[in-house]
Design a protein around this motif. Structure first.
Motif, PDB file in Angstrom:
ATOM      1  N   THR A  19     -56.268  25.975 -26.319  1.00  0.00           N
ATOM      2  CA  THR A  19     -57.944  26.436 -26.037  1.00  0.00           C
ATOM      3  C   THR A  19     -58.559  27.073 -26.907  1.00  0.00           C
ATOM      4  N   LYS A  25     -62.863  21.458 -22.116  1.00  0.00           N
ATOM      5  CA  LYS A  25     -62.135  22.485 -21.019  1.00  0.00           C
ATOM      6  C   LYS A  25     -60.734  22.089 -20.201  1.00  0.00           C
ATOM      7  N   ASP A  27     -57.138  22.609 -18.467  1.00  0.00           N
ATOM      8  CA  ASP A  27     -56.027  22.707 -17.309  1.00  0.00           C
ATOM      9  C   ASP A  27     -54.456  22.372 -17.666  1.00  0.00           C
ATOM     10  N   SER A 137     -60.840  17.999 -18.579  1.00  0.00           N
ATOM     11  CA  SER A 137     -61.988  17.788 -16.865  1.00  0.00           C
ATOM     12  C   SER A 137     -62.121  16.912 -17.308  1.00  0.00           C
TER      13      SER A 137
END
Length: 151
Positions: A19, A25, A27, A137
């Motif tokens: 990250t 982005k 997950d 994303s």
């Protein structure tokens, strides 16, 4: 420190490293135990580590995901010979950052130079392995594979 504690520390550091290195982005999905062989479909980078624990970290993904990450980091498309080169560099950045994070927690690791693999490849020879799926994303994935050689 126990192997299970080290594995948890490495997986957590991998998440933190990903990250902070990848400006997309992400997950992070729950890790799972995997069995031999692990099969890659398109492209991956393998970096070995020794020290407090011995094993490998593999970033397994697609050329499209590598291009997306490269575009987000450098504002340019990653194609041709640059795909393999950038894949290796991405592995170096993630693994190097991971080692820095772990050292603060008392787990010292040394890493090997990256090995980039393309095409369908099967990985054998590990005692334990964990798969950490990472969803971008746009819905595409990369997988972090952590293999552990120590018992």
């Amino acid at each position: 420190m126990s192997t299970s504690k080290n594995v948890q520390m490495i997986l957590n550091a991998a998440i933190t490293s990903l990250t902070s290195v990848i400006p997309v982005k992400l997950d992070i999905l729950p890790p799972s135990l995997i069995v031999q062989p692990y099969e890659q479909k398109e492209i991956s980078v393998l970096i070995g580590f020794t020290g407090g624990i011995k094993g490998r970290i593999i970033i397994d993904t697609t050329v499209d995901v590598i291009d997306t990450i490269g575009q987000s980091m450098f504002g340019m498309s990653i194609e041709g010979e640059m795909v393999e080169s950038f894949t290796g560099e991405l592995g170096n950045m993630v693994a190097g950052n991971l080692c820095t994070i772990l050292e603060k927690d008392g787990l010292v690791l040394d890493i090997s130079p990256p090995t980039v693999m393309t095409g369908a490849t099967k990985f054998y020879g590990f005692k334990k392995a964990f798969k950490l799926p990472v969803k971008l994303s746009d819905g595409r994935f990369l997988n972090i594979i952590l293999t552990i050689d120590d018992e």
